[in-house]
Design a protein around this motif. Sequence first.
Motif, mmCIF file in Angstrom:
data_model
loop_
_atom_site.group_PDB
_atom_site.id
_atom_site.type_symbol
_atom_site.label_atom_id
_atom_site.label_comp_id
_atom_site.label_asym_id
_atom_site.label_seq_id
_atom_site.Cartn_x
_atom_site.Cartn_y
_atom_site.Cartn_z
ATOM 1 N N PRO A 91 37.401 31.013 43.004
ATOM 2 C CA PRO A 91 36.244 31.405 42.284
ATOM 3 C C PRO A 91 34.743 32.159 43.482
ATOM 4 C CG PRO A 91 35.910 29.021 41.834
ATOM 5 C CD PRO A 91 36.776 29.749 42.741
ATOM 6 N N ALA A 92 34.875 31.827 44.931
ATOM 7 C CA ALA A 92 34.427 32.530 46.100
ATOM 8 C C ALA A 92 34.234 33.892 45.920
ATOM 9 C CB ALA A 92 33.764 31.124 47.403
ATOM 10 N N TYR A 93 35.848 33.997 46.618
ATOM 11 C CA TYR A 93 36.381 35.147 46.423
ATOM 12 C C TYR A 93 36.451 36.027 45.420
ATOM 13 C CZ TYR A 93 38.178 35.537 51.546
ATOM 14 O OH TYR A 93 38.702 36.013 52.806
ATOM 15 N N ARG A 94 36.677 35.291 44.134
ATOM 16 C CA ARG A 94 36.635 36.339 43.140
ATOM 17 C C ARG A 94 35.418 37.292 42.982
ATOM 18 N NH1 ARG A 94 40.250 36.335 38.774
ATOM 19 N NH2 ARG A 94 38.677 36.278 37.371
ATOM 20 N N ALA A 95 33.581 35.959 43.091
ATOM 21 C CA ALA A 95 32.676 36.677 43.323
ATOM 22 C C ALA A 95 32.926 38.091 43.833
ATOM 23 C CB ALA A 95 31.509 35.227 42.983
ATOM 24 N N LEU A 96 33.114 37.821 45.063
ATOM 25 C CA LEU A 96 32.794 38.783 46.172
ATOM 26 C C LEU A 96 33.354 39.930 46.075
ATOM 27 C CD1 LEU A 96 33.394 36.691 49.399
ATOM 28 C CD2 LEU A 96 30.810 37.398 48.759
ATOM 29 N N PHE A 97 34.845 39.634 45.459
ATOM 30 C CA PHE A 97 35.827 40.561 44.751
ATOM 31 C C PHE A 97 35.166 41.938 43.582
ATOM 32 C CE2 PHE A 97 38.795 39.705 47.534
ATOM 33 C CZ PHE A 97 39.331 40.236 47.491
ATOM 34 N N ARG A 98 34.247 41.383 42.659
ATOM 35 C CA ARG A 98 32.987 41.695 41.398
ATOM 36 C C ARG A 98 32.277 41.940 42.051
ATOM 37 N NH1 ARG A 98 33.528 37.527 38.835
ATOM 38 N NH2 ARG A 98 35.375 38.177 37.330
ATOM 39 N N GLN A 99 31.426 41.898 43.372
ATOM 40 C CA GLN A 99 30.247 42.585 43.316
ATOM 41 C C GLN A 99 31.140 43.782 43.769
ATOM 42 O OE1 GLN A 99 28.531 39.525 46.347
ATOM 43 N NE2 GLN A 99 28.250 38.305 44.362
ATOM 44 N N ALA A 100 31.910 44.061 45.073
ATOM 45 C CA ALA A 100 32.813 44.901 45.751
ATOM 46 C C ALA A 100 33.356 45.753 44.681
ATOM 47 C CB ALA A 100 33.214 43.730 46.965
ATOM 48 N N PHE A 101 33.551 45.529 44.280
ATOM 49 C CA PHE A 101 34.329 46.384 42.895
ATOM 50 C C PHE A 101 33.757 46.033 41.033
ATOM 51 C CE2 PHE A 101 37.295 45.898 46.855
ATOM 52 C CZ PHE A 101 37.445 46.523 47.105
ATOM 53 N N PRO A 102 32.673 46.388 41.076
ATOM 54 C CA PRO A 102 32.192 46.031 39.525
ATOM 55 C C PRO A 102 32.395 46.875 38.918
ATOM 56 C CG PRO A 102 30.055 47.442 40.920
ATOM 57 C CD PRO A 102 31.374 46.940 41.723
ATOM 58 N N GLU A 103 32.835 48.143 38.701
ATOM 59 C CA GLU A 103 33.713 48.765 38.032
ATOM 60 C C GLU A 103 34.860 48.595 37.204
ATOM 61 O OE1 GLU A 103 32.909 52.888 38.924
ATOM 62 O OE2 GLU A 103 30.855 52.795 39.127
ATOM 63 N N ASN A 104 36.172 48.487 38.974
ATOM 64 C CA ASN A 104 36.864 48.496 37.761
ATOM 65 C C ASN A 104 38.174 46.732 37.835
ATOM 66 O OD1 ASN A 104 37.526 48.133 40.580
ATOM 67 N ND2 ASN A 104 38.629 50.096 41.658
ATOM 68 N N PHE A 105 36.332 45.726 38.899
ATOM 69 C CA PHE A 105 37.280 44.413 38.626
ATOM 70 C C PHE A 105 38.068 44.069 37.949
ATOM 71 C CE2 PHE A 105 37.590 40.965 41.463
ATOM 72 C CZ PHE A 105 37.947 39.440 40.468
ATOM 73 N N SER A 106 37.656 44.208 36.576
ATOM 74 C CA SER A 106 38.127 43.482 35.425
ATOM 75 C C SER A 106 38.493 44.497 34.867
ATOM 76 C CB SER A 106 36.701 41.993 34.454
ATOM 77 O OG SER A 106 35.953 43.200 34.456
#
Length: 389
Positions: free
Chosen positions: A163-178
């Motif tokens: 969960p911690a890493y996924r949150a960081l990746f979502r912040q870094a790549f908000p447009e294409n993460f999901s």
Amino acid sequence: MINLNMATSIRLLCLFPLLTALLLTGCGKSRETEGYQWPIIDGFPKPQVPADNLMSAEKVSLGRILFYDQNLSANQTQSCGSCHLQEYAFAEPLMTSVGSTGESHRRNAPALVNIAYNKTLTWAHDGLTTIEHQLLLPMFSESPVELGITNHEQEVLARFQTPAYRALFRQAFPENFSVIFGSEGVSFELITKALASFVRSLISLDSPFDHYAYWRDDSAMPEEAIRGMNLFFSERLECHHCHGGFNFTQSTGHEQQLIDRRPFHNTGLYNVNGASAYPGEDNGLAEISTLAADNGRFRAPTLRNIAVTAPYMHDGSIKTLDQVLDFYADGGRNITQGPHRGDGRRNTLKSPFMKGFTLTASERHDLLAFLHSLTDKSFLTAPEHAAPE
């Protein structure tokens, strides 16, 4: 006394590669672009960045954490930071690196200094021009093994699905993460992009030389270093032909300089058996180009922070900076015994700039003083580059 005319000329020579892009305005501030503040001097050109991986503070922050995370190696024993240590300008004090499985490598770990401005990457590969592509080598290479991810891809990737890493990746790549990666979220593509962003953020432009040349602070360098600078940029020594420009290397590219200057040179380090050959385990650019003329050609590295990055050369075969001066003064290296014996001074493929020169004791002292003036102590200790606590 300092020769002020010469000092002024040297400043202009240092600045010449930037003249089309640079308007010096005194002490510089960070320059903001695409929402990211580059820690560069006002008026300096921006580094080139891939359109699909623009810089952001969030990417840099994530990349920093990944850079120091040993979970990125298959056996969890090494991180990128294991071979690239901040106090050594992100090089390491070993002749050649040792991978996560204990395998000794054939090359010295290069310093990660102003890599954002590098036109080509690694010691001898003219096809690697983006950090994103270069990072695939330490991550997935099998000969030699570095991080050793190959055949362990899913195991390694699973470690970053917390969960911690996924949150960081979502912040870094908000447009294409999901959107692109769905419920999986983290991918090696995003890991590579974040790591590349952190490496690009490693900017070193705060040495005494920078204060002297770009902030125009005449007190920033002692007189002996200024004399050494005059020698460095002289046609007598010809150092600047391969280590020129603001980054002290031909391997430089930015928004105003797009041309590749082919910064690979044979310096006469070897001449195995008098056949103009380098050791069979590493013949330089010829390994990639397959051209005999490229035998022994390696990229001229930046000289920024050079005083802390020993040992030197692509194979770490020269121990000290003082011995490096001996090597260039001799116009190559003569090895008189062992499997690599041969007189590199007579290597027919040697660069024409490797002519050799004579230095007095005081001139040698001055030249070393100048090279030490390229040390950026703030870069070596900056908390934003260090391992997260």
